[in-house]
Scaffold this active site. Structure first.
Site, PDB file in Angstrom:
ATOM      1  CE  LYS A 204     -24.040 -18.656  -6.499  1.00 29.75           C
ATOM      2  NZ  LYS A 204     -24.051 -20.289  -6.459  1.00 29.75           N
TER       3      LYS A 204
ATOM      4  CD  GLU B 218     -22.289 -14.980   9.343  1.00 29.25           C
ATOM      5  OE1 GLU B 218     -23.105 -15.979   8.708  1.00 29.25           O
ATOM      6  OE2 GLU B 218     -22.877 -14.034  10.070  1.00 29.25           O
TER       7      GLU B 218
ATOM      8  CB  CYS C 220     -19.774 -23.004   9.797  1.00 26.91           C
ATOM      9  SG  CYS C 220     -21.378 -22.075  10.607  1.00 26.91           S
TER      10      CYS C 220
ATOM     11  CD  GLU D 244     -14.966 -25.822   7.339  1.00 28.55           C
ATOM     12  OE1 GLU D 244     -14.727 -25.572   6.052  1.00 28.55           O
ATOM     13  OE2 GLU D 244     -15.819 -25.411   7.952  1.00 28.55           O
TER      14      GLU D 244
HETATM   15  P1  NAD Z   1     -18.437 -22.594  -1.151  1.00 25.90           P
HETATM   16  O1  NAD Z   1     -17.714 -21.359  -0.784  1.00 25.90           O
HETATM   17  O2  NAD Z   1     -18.236 -23.691  -2.205  1.00 25.90           O
HETATM   18  O3  NAD Z   1     -19.897 -21.904  -1.848  1.00 25.90           O
HETATM   19  C1  NAD Z   1     -20.692 -21.128  -1.133  1.00 25.90           C
HETATM   20  C2  NAD Z   1     -21.275 -20.204  -2.141  1.00 25.90           C
HETATM   21  O4  NAD Z   1     -20.344 -19.522  -3.029  1.00 25.90           O
HETATM   22  C3  NAD Z   1     -22.079 -20.921  -3.272  1.00 25.90           C
HETATM   23  O5  NAD Z   1     -23.323 -20.249  -3.546  1.00 25.90           O
HETATM   24  C4  NAD Z   1     -21.091 -21.100  -4.452  1.00 25.90           C
HETATM   25  O6  NAD Z   1     -21.779 -21.225  -5.747  1.00 25.90           O
HETATM   26  C5  NAD Z   1     -20.702 -19.894  -4.308  1.00 25.90           C
HETATM   27  N1  NAD Z   1     -19.407 -19.522  -5.058  1.00 25.90           N
HETATM   28  C6  NAD Z   1     -18.137 -20.333  -5.084  1.00 25.90           C
HETATM   29  N2  NAD Z   1     -17.192 -19.981  -5.825  1.00 25.90           N
HETATM   30  C7  NAD Z   1     -17.363 -18.675  -5.923  1.00 25.90           C
HETATM   31  C8  NAD Z   1     -16.773 -17.579  -6.556  1.00 25.90           C
HETATM   32  N3  NAD Z   1     -15.729 -17.642  -7.060  1.00 25.90           N
HETATM   33  N4  NAD Z   1     -17.564 -16.478  -6.774  1.00 25.90           N
HETATM   34  C9  NAD Z   1     -18.641 -16.189  -6.103  1.00 25.90           C
HETATM   35  N5  NAD Z   1     -19.464 -17.422  -5.751  1.00 25.90           N
HETATM   36  C10 NAD Z   1     -18.919 -18.197  -5.566  1.00 25.90           C
HETATM   37  O7  NAD Z   1     -18.872 -23.235   0.145  1.00 25.90           O
HETATM   38  P2  NAD Z   1     -19.904 -24.407   0.448  1.00 25.90           P
HETATM   39  O8  NAD Z   1     -19.131 -25.447   0.092  1.00 25.90           O
HETATM   40  O9  NAD Z   1     -21.492 -23.969  -0.111  1.00 25.90           O
HETATM   41  O10 NAD Z   1     -20.221 -24.357   2.026  1.00 25.90           O
HETATM   42  C11 NAD Z   1     -19.514 -25.047   2.915  1.00 25.90           C
HETATM   43  C12 NAD Z   1     -18.651 -23.964   3.820  1.00 25.90           C
HETATM   44  O11 NAD Z   1     -19.166 -23.031   3.875  1.00 25.90           O
HETATM   45  C13 NAD Z   1     -17.765 -24.383   4.673  1.00 25.90           C
HETATM   46  O12 NAD Z   1     -16.403 -23.981   4.642  1.00 25.90           O
HETATM   47  C14 NAD Z   1     -18.414 -24.034   5.997  1.00 25.90           C
HETATM   48  O13 NAD Z   1     -17.470 -23.874   7.170  1.00 25.90           O
HETATM   49  C15 NAD Z   1     -18.754 -22.591   5.591  1.00 25.90           C
HETATM   50  N6  NAD Z   1     -19.713 -21.873   6.200  1.00 25.90           N
HETATM   51  C16 NAD Z   1     -19.618 -21.208   7.057  1.00 25.90           C
HETATM   52  C17 NAD Z   1     -20.686 -20.667   8.048  1.00 25.90           C
HETATM   53  C18 NAD Z   1     -20.331 -19.470   8.928  1.00 25.90           C
HETATM   54  O14 NAD Z   1     -21.482 -19.045   9.395  1.00 25.90           O
HETATM   55  N7  NAD Z   1     -19.202 -19.065   9.255  1.00 25.90           N
HETATM   56  C19 NAD Z   1     -21.849 -21.166   7.879  1.00 25.90           C
HETATM   57  C20 NAD Z   1     -22.354 -22.283   6.953  1.00 25.90           C
HETATM   58  C21 NAD Z   1     -21.102 -22.826   6.263  1.00 25.90           C
END
Ligand code: NAD
Length: 485
Positions: free
Chosen positions: A177, A253, A287, A389
């Site tokens: 997804k 992550e 991230c 963040e």
């Molecule tokens: P997000 O959590 O909003 O979304 C990530 C994914 O989760 C998307 O596909 C989204 O549709 C899905 N999602 C959202 N709510 C959900 C739910 N209730 N159930 C299931 N799936 C759901 O994150 P984002 O805004 O896409 O990405 C940015 C974030 O990701 C930042 O916090 C960043 O630090 C983090 N990040 C971490 C790493 C790492 O390796 N630690 C790498 C990249 C990004």
């Protein structure tokens, strides 16, 4: 021209009952209509994955899986330009970055996990032999089953394949997804995986949002065996609750509030270059990006001036224009969030050294979600801007006087993803890096990765480590067999 993107189940395009618009963040224009998966479509995808496990894919040997992973890498390579174009359109990132980081790393992800399983075998291995040889133990690693891969928008293909490659290497079937903001490369990956010869159903894609959409339908589905997720810490917490009733394993992550610690004995120019990269790469939407910079007082001004200079020299322009090194943020909503932190920083008493606003851009980009690279001084760890963040191109510069103080300041966070230490003193480099409560600490560099080394975070930054054999430990489960001798 607007095209349609479909869910992909067992190799076939599957429409949803609704579509949503996917926007180019550089211009604000609609690029795709994306078919949203409802609960029925998600269920079809999970069934297709289960069927693949029960069929030919479930009988594929480890060596064959390694060959197939290499074939996927080749098929991505063969579509290199299409992957670059899709990633740039979805994210607005400078084309140069997609060309040198995102797409090559996706290829490397498949090759690296092919190497990991080919070398280690991932077949059965001897474990312990009891005292006096009275029993022989060996373990058989097995796939977890159907793995839900949920990925974010910042490095869409890179982070998706960082999960899909080891999941397939372990013999699992995947329902992916991708983020609703960046659905294109996950869809194109389905084409590459089919062309590589994987049995249909080993990799499926469902599109949509998180809550009350494909994301939650997938994590709440009764027949998934594990969730591997990259995204916000809060989303991780929601997913944990979703899988808790069925006690499914998770690998997370999550977010970061990463610190850099700069000592007066650092190589000044190299440090400024490295820091600028760690703050502004991908418009701060990595991230691992640095948002807090602690600088030994004697070099505070020279480092601050150097960083301001680097920020001013970033070229904000169309992603495909020659020399562009600074793109937009991903969406209007995200820019509103980042801009609200810029305003908060000033309310909290920050002095803005550079940036802080929305830049003027050429007409064709005026609908995009542009933002200025931004640096502050005058904040402390008690400020909200220093604790939450931002996920944008911004960092606060804070002076320190002693090594112990620097370590304390850097560790004063609920997150624990990454840190960077800048010093030419070898002993201090080791000592301070080891004292950082993070998953990854760099010395005199940032985001230098060996894909076999453990990657992940502590605290709010995640659960588990991935990379090389660390990934395989998550994506497989051993059955230990004990034979009395
Ligand atoms: P997000 O959590 O909003 O979304 C990530 C994914 O989760 C998307 O596909 C989204 O549709 C899905 N999602 C959202 N709510 C959900 C739910 N209730 N159930 C299931 N799936 C759901 O994150 P984002 O805004 O896409 O990405 C940015 C974030 O990701 C930042 O916090 C960043 O630090 C983090 N990040 C971490 C790493 C790492 O390796 N630690 C790498 C990249 C990004």
């Amino acid at each position: 021209m607007t095209s349609e993107l479909f869910n992909v189940i067992a190799g076939a395009p599957v429409p949803g009952r609704r579509t949503f618009e996917n926007i180019d963040p550089a211009t604000g224009r609609v690029i795709h209509l994306v078919h949203e998966a409802d609960a029925d479509v998600v269920d079809q995808a999970v069934r297709a994955a289960r069927a693949a496990l029960q069929g030919e894919w479930g009988r594929t040997t480890v060596q064959r899986r390694a060959e197939l992973l290499r074939a996927i890498a080749d098929e991505i390579q063969a579509r290199f330009e299409r992957f670059v174009a899709a990633e740039v359109a979805d994210t607005g990132k400078p084309e140069q970055l997609a060309r040198t980081l995102d797409v090559p790393r996706a290829i490397a992800n498949f090759r690296s996990f092919a190497d990991t399983i080919a070398a280690r075998g991932l077949d059965s291995y001897l474990t312990e032999t009891a005292d006096g040889g009275t029993a022989l133990n060996y373990a058989v690693p097995k796939p977890l089953g159907v793995v839900a891969v949920i990925s974010p928008w910042n490095l869409p293909l890179l982070l998706l394949t960082w999960k899909v490659a080891p999941a397939l290497a372990g013999g699992n079937a995947v329902v992916a997804k991708p983020s609703e903001e960046t659905p294109a490369t996950a869809t194109l990956l389905a084409e590459a995986i089919s062309a590589a010869g994987l049995p249909e159903g080993a990799y499926n894609v469902v599109h949509g949002f998180g809550p009350d959409s494909a994301g939650s339908y997938l994590t709440e589905h009764g027949d998934i065996d594990a969730v591997t997720f990259t995204g916000e810490s809060r989303t991780g917490s929601t997913i944990m609750r979703a899988v808790a009733p069925r006690v499914r394993p998770v690998s997370f992550e999550l977010g970061g509030k990463n610190a850099a610690v700069v000592f007066a004995d650092c190589d000044i120019e190299a440090t400024i270059d490295g820091l600028a990269r760690s703050i502004f790469t991908n418009t701060g939407q990595v991230c691992l990006c640095t948002e807090r910079v602690y600088i030994e007082r004697a070099v505070f001004d020279v480092i601050a001036e150097g960083l301001v200079d680097r920020a001013r020299r970033l070229r904000t322009a169309h992603p495909s224009a020659e020399g562009t090194d600074f793109g937009p943020l991903i969406s209007q909503q995200h820019r509103d969030k980042v801009k609200s932190f810029f305003d908060l920083a000033v309310e909290e008493g920050a002095e803005v050294l550079v940036g802080g606003g929305i830049p003027r851009v050429e007409d064709q980009l005026s609908g995009g979600f542009w933002i200025e690279p931004t640096l502050w001084k005058g904040l402390t760890n008690t400020n909200r801007v220093m604790r939450e963040e931002i996920f944008g191109p911004a960092a606060a510069l804070v002076p320190f006087d002693t090594e112990a103080e620097a370590i304390e300041l850097a560790n004063d966070t609920d997150y624990g993803l990454a840190a960077a230490v800048w010093t030419t003193n070898l002993k201090r480099g080791h000592r301070v890096a080891q004292a950082m409560n993070v998953g990854m600490a760099w010395v005199n560099t940032w985001y230098l990765r060996d894909l076999r080394s453990p990657f992940g975070g502590m605290g709010l930054s995640g659960i588990g480590r991935e990379g090389g054999i660390h990934s395989m430990n998550f994506y497989t489960e051993p059955t230990n067999i004990c034979i009395a001798l």
